[in-house]
Design a protein around this motif. Structure first.
Motif, PDB file in Angstrom:
ATOM      1  N   MET A   1       0.840  -1.193   0.000  1.00 30.58           N
ATOM      2  CA  MET A   1       0.000   0.000   0.000  1.00 30.58           C
ATOM      3  C   MET A   1       0.876   1.245   0.000  1.00 30.58           C
ATOM      4  O   MET A   1       1.833   1.347   0.766  1.00 30.58           O
ATOM      5  CB  MET A   1      -0.919   0.010   1.227  1.00 30.58           C
ATOM      6  CG  MET A   1      -1.697   1.320   1.392  1.00 30.58           C
ATOM      7  SD  MET A   1      -2.738   1.366   2.857  1.00 30.58           S
ATOM      8  CE  MET A   1      -4.077   0.306   2.356  1.00 30.58           C
ATOM      9  N   THR A   2       0.547   2.179  -0.877  1.00 25.76           N
ATOM     10  CA  THR A   2       1.267   3.443  -0.914  1.00 25.76           C
ATOM     11  C   THR A   2       0.774   4.342   0.215  1.00 25.76           C
ATOM     12  O   THR A   2      -0.411   4.640   0.295  1.00 25.76           O
ATOM     13  CB  THR A   2       1.035   4.150  -2.259  1.00 25.76           C
ATOM     14  OG1 THR A   2       1.442   3.274  -3.305  1.00 25.76           O
ATOM     15  CG2 THR A   2       1.834   5.425  -2.346  1.00 25.76           C
ATOM     16  N   GLU A   3       1.672   4.781   1.057  1.00 31.65           N
ATOM     17  CA  GLU A   3       1.276   5.606   2.192  1.00 31.65           C
ATOM     18  C   GLU A   3       1.830   7.012   2.123  1.00 31.65           C
ATOM     19  O   GLU A   3       1.313   7.916   2.781  1.00 31.65           O
ATOM     20  CB  GLU A   3       1.755   4.960   3.508  1.00 31.65           C
ATOM     21  CG  GLU A   3       1.131   3.600   3.793  1.00 31.65           C
ATOM     22  CD  GLU A   3       1.562   3.058   5.143  1.00 31.65           C
ATOM     23  OE1 GLU A   3       1.980   3.859   5.999  1.00 31.65           O
ATOM     24  OE2 GLU A   3       1.489   1.830   5.330  1.00 31.65           O
ATOM     25  N   TYR A   4       2.867   7.223   1.316  1.00 26.71           N
ATOM     26  CA  TYR A   4       3.586   8.493   1.425  1.00 26.71           C
ATOM     27  C   TYR A   4       3.589   9.311   0.127  1.00 26.71           C
ATOM     28  O   TYR A   4       4.263  10.335   0.075  1.00 26.71           O
ATOM     29  CB  TYR A   4       5.029   8.232   1.867  1.00 26.71           C
ATOM     30  CG  TYR A   4       5.118   7.636   3.252  1.00 26.71           C
ATOM     31  CD1 TYR A   4       5.072   8.445   4.383  1.00 26.71           C
ATOM     32  CD2 TYR A   4       5.244   6.259   3.422  1.00 26.71           C
ATOM     33  CE1 TYR A   4       5.156   7.895   5.656  1.00 26.71           C
ATOM     34  CE2 TYR A   4       5.326   5.703   4.691  1.00 26.71           C
ATOM     35  CZ  TYR A   4       5.273   6.529   5.805  1.00 26.71           C
ATOM     36  OH  TYR A   4       5.354   5.986   7.060  1.00 26.71           O
ATOM     37  N   PHE A   5       2.836   8.870  -0.894  1.00 23.70           N
ATOM     38  CA  PHE A   5       2.811   9.639  -2.131  1.00 23.70           C
ATOM     39  C   PHE A   5       1.382   9.780  -2.628  1.00 23.70           C
ATOM     40  O   PHE A   5       0.616   8.821  -2.628  1.00 23.70           O
ATOM     41  CB  PHE A   5       3.653   8.966  -3.221  1.00 23.70           C
ATOM     42  CG  PHE A   5       3.731   9.768  -4.497  1.00 23.70           C
ATOM     43  CD1 PHE A   5       4.491  10.932  -4.558  1.00 23.70           C
ATOM     44  CD2 PHE A   5       3.037   9.377  -5.630  1.00 23.70           C
ATOM     45  CE1 PHE A   5       4.552  11.686  -5.732  1.00 23.70           C
ATOM     46  CE2 PHE A   5       3.093  10.112  -6.807  1.00 23.70           C
ATOM     47  CZ  PHE A   5       3.858  11.282  -6.855  1.00 23.70           C
TER      48      PHE A   5
END
Length: 583
Positions: A1-5
């Motif tokens: 899972m992408t959390e920072y972009f």
């Protein structure tokens, strides 16, 4: 899972994004100050970095140069672990995939940048393989001259490594190329902080190159926000042959570009070169006019030249045409770069959103394109004859070429110039005996034509078999036979915007419906990507969409493509206009 972009704005494959580190970074950006490399696994095993929310950590990796055999890449592929900090994985077009990272580093960048076809193939391969809401980082390749092309292709992060190396070599970089210091009597593109040429050293050259790259990126970000990066690129990329070749190579990748290009926006298209004909917006309009749109008027087609003023009907020349025609023929404008614009669609993006260079001369490419559109248009629509009220400068050449290819008679009415008294008299006489279209017929046909263009072939009849219209074009309001408002024409874009009643009518009709399925909640203002369960494959940014869930029904405008909605874990998917709670 992408959390920072997260992606906030889109201009084709180019995006404005946010890398959510401790200090937020707006992309496209220079990555030097916040990227930490976990190291190569070729020489030795590496301990997993501890990571930090202040940095983007490149996980331990094995890089492959361009041209490495795919079986070798597969044999030495790295398994990227799940980590609790912002991370980047190193990939190639062959090995790229969704590994749960927030960014991906293209290890083959230095081998493909500089070669249009190779760069196109590798970039598209990796961009299609990684999630849309992850950043793509190309290290060691960016210069002020090429960074716009890199970003336009889908790159989010670059660095100053190459700019610094070239500075130490005495190579002075600008957006139009590079110069060796020994060849310069003065400094082109100098910044106020640059020393005079006589005192300018190679260390100064390093600092200048970095500043020039930073400045070029700022220009690119501004262009993306305005939806005008392509206009800039068509001129700026001509300073290097490989850059020109690259954007032409990408123009052949319609599927890749179309999926990422908004269907409506405020930005004006600058038609400054023949390359404009290949833009997604132009090709999409021509395709929809020749495959979705259908004229509902009886009588002849009247072809007229476009005007500099948009919409065309607001121009003095078209006012004269209208008086001569007096609604006794169906009017359509011929123009480069758009092609053929039926009067009902003259406000529809991009028909009123372009500015062309007017010289009076048509290139062969322009003639071929407009002739092809006109031919397809006439093959789709059944006109008894065509009255071509066009000047000789390219327009007549096109009409004569098409007249020899279709089974529809052409009549030419212009003597010298379309707005002379003699020409206008000829136009009026050519339509003598034709029945005049009523205002009601014109307005109803306009609504149905827009629906065809916007939603699909025959959507106008499926959506509005019976309708009433109120207000005036280009702000028509669409009502059913009981007076309930279903939709309104949006004058900025020339498309239809549904009410809640209209959205239900749309969803229940036989017209193609773009649907976003959401989880069990009632959205207020927007639907975020994590709340999307499914979405129609053909949704594009700017599309009208129906939002449906177990307890909610609504309508709004897409802020992502359908595939991006399904795959993304961050970002606004739909800006909701109307919603009701069905709980």
């Amino acid at each position: 899972m992408t959390e920072y972009f997260e992606v906030h704005a889109r201009d084709g494959p180019a995006r404005i994004g946010e890398l959510r580190l401790r200090e937020s970074v707006t992309t496209p950006a220079l990555a030097d100050d916040f990227v930490v490399d976990g190291g190569s696994l070729w020489a030795a095993d590496r301990d997993m970095p501890s990571g930090s929310d202040a940095e983007l950590t490149v996980l331990p990796h094995r890089s492959f140069p361009s041209g490495t055999d795919p079986t070798v890449q597969e044999s030495f592929a790295v398994d990227f672990p799940d980590v609790e900090f912002p991370s980047a994985g190193v990939v190639t077009g062959q090995t790229a995939g969704d590994f749960g990272c927030d960014a991906y580093v293209l290890s083959t960048a230095s081998g493909v940048v500089g070669h249009g076809e190779s760069f196109r193939d590798e970039l598209i391969a990796v961009r299609e393989a990684i999630p849309a809401d992850t950043a793509l980082y190309l290290s060691g390749v960016a210069t002020p001259a090429n960074v716009a092309t890199l970003v336009a292709a889908g790159v989010d992060l670059v660095d100053t490594k190459l700019a610094r190396v070239k500075g130490r070599q005495g190579r002075y970089l600008t957006t139009d190329g590079e110069y060796h210091l020994d060849e310069l009597a003065e400094l082109p593109g100098a910044f106020p902080s640059d020393p005079p040429r006589a005192e300018f050293t190679r260390e100064d050259c390093v600092e200048h190159n970095v500043a020039a790259l930073e400045s070029a990126l700022a220009t690119v970000r501004t262009r993306i926000r305005r939806g005008r990066l392509r206009d800039y690129l068509e001129g700026q990329a001509r300073h290097e042959n490989w850059l020109t070749a690259t954007f032409r190579e990408f123009d052949q990748e319609y599927r890749y570009l179309e999926r990422r290009t908004p269907v409506i926006r405020d930005a004006e298209i600058s038609a400054a070169s023949e390359d404009t004909l290949n833009r997604v917006e132009i090709q999409r309009f021509a395709d929809r006019v020749t495959s979705r749109y259908r004229s509902r008027f009886d009588g002849p087609l009247v072809l007229v030249p476009c005007s500099a003023r948009k919409p065309y009907s607001d121009s003095q020349s078209h006012a004269q045409f209208h008086r001569a025609i007096n609604y006794r023929g169906h009017l359509a404008s011929m123009t480069s770069p758009i092609g053929v614009v039926p009067q009902e669609l003259e406000c529809t993006y991009p028909a009123q959103h372009y500015d062309a260079v007017v010289t009076g001369d048509w290139t062969e490419g322009e003639k071929d394109f407009v002739a092809a559109v006109l031919r397809r248009y006439l093959e789709r629509n059944d006109y008894p004859r065509v009255v071509a009220h066009v000047p000789g400068e390219g327009y007549r050449d096109i009409c004569e070429r098409v007249a020899s290819e279709v089974d529809v008679p052409f009549e030419f009415t212009v003597e010298d110039h379309p707005t002379t008294s003699e020409s206008l008299s000829n136009l009026s006489e050519a339509l003598a005996g034709e029945l005049k279209y009523s205002k009601r017929e014109r307005q109803h046909n306009t609504v149905r034509a827009i629906a065809d263009y916007q939603f699909g072939a025959d959507a106008g009849d499926a959506l509005f078999p019976d309708l009433q219209t109120t207000s005036r074009h280009p702000k028509l309001q669409v009502r059913d036979d009981e007076g309930t408002q279903l939709a309104a024409q949006v004058p900025q874009y020339g498309v239809l915007s549904f009410t809640l009643a209209g959205a239900r009518h749309w969803a229940e009709s036989d017209a193609p419906t773009k649907r976003v399925e959401i989880d069990s909640f009632v959205p207020h203002g927007s639907v975020l990507a994590p709340g999307v369960v499914d979405a129609s494959e053909d949704i594009r940014v700017g599309d009208e969409v129906v939002v449906e869930g177990p307890i909610a029904f609504g309508v709004g405008r897409a802020q992502m493509s359908g595939p991006e909605m399904r795959d993304s874990t961050r970002g606004v998917a739909v800006q909701v206009r109307h919603v009701e709670d069905n709980a």
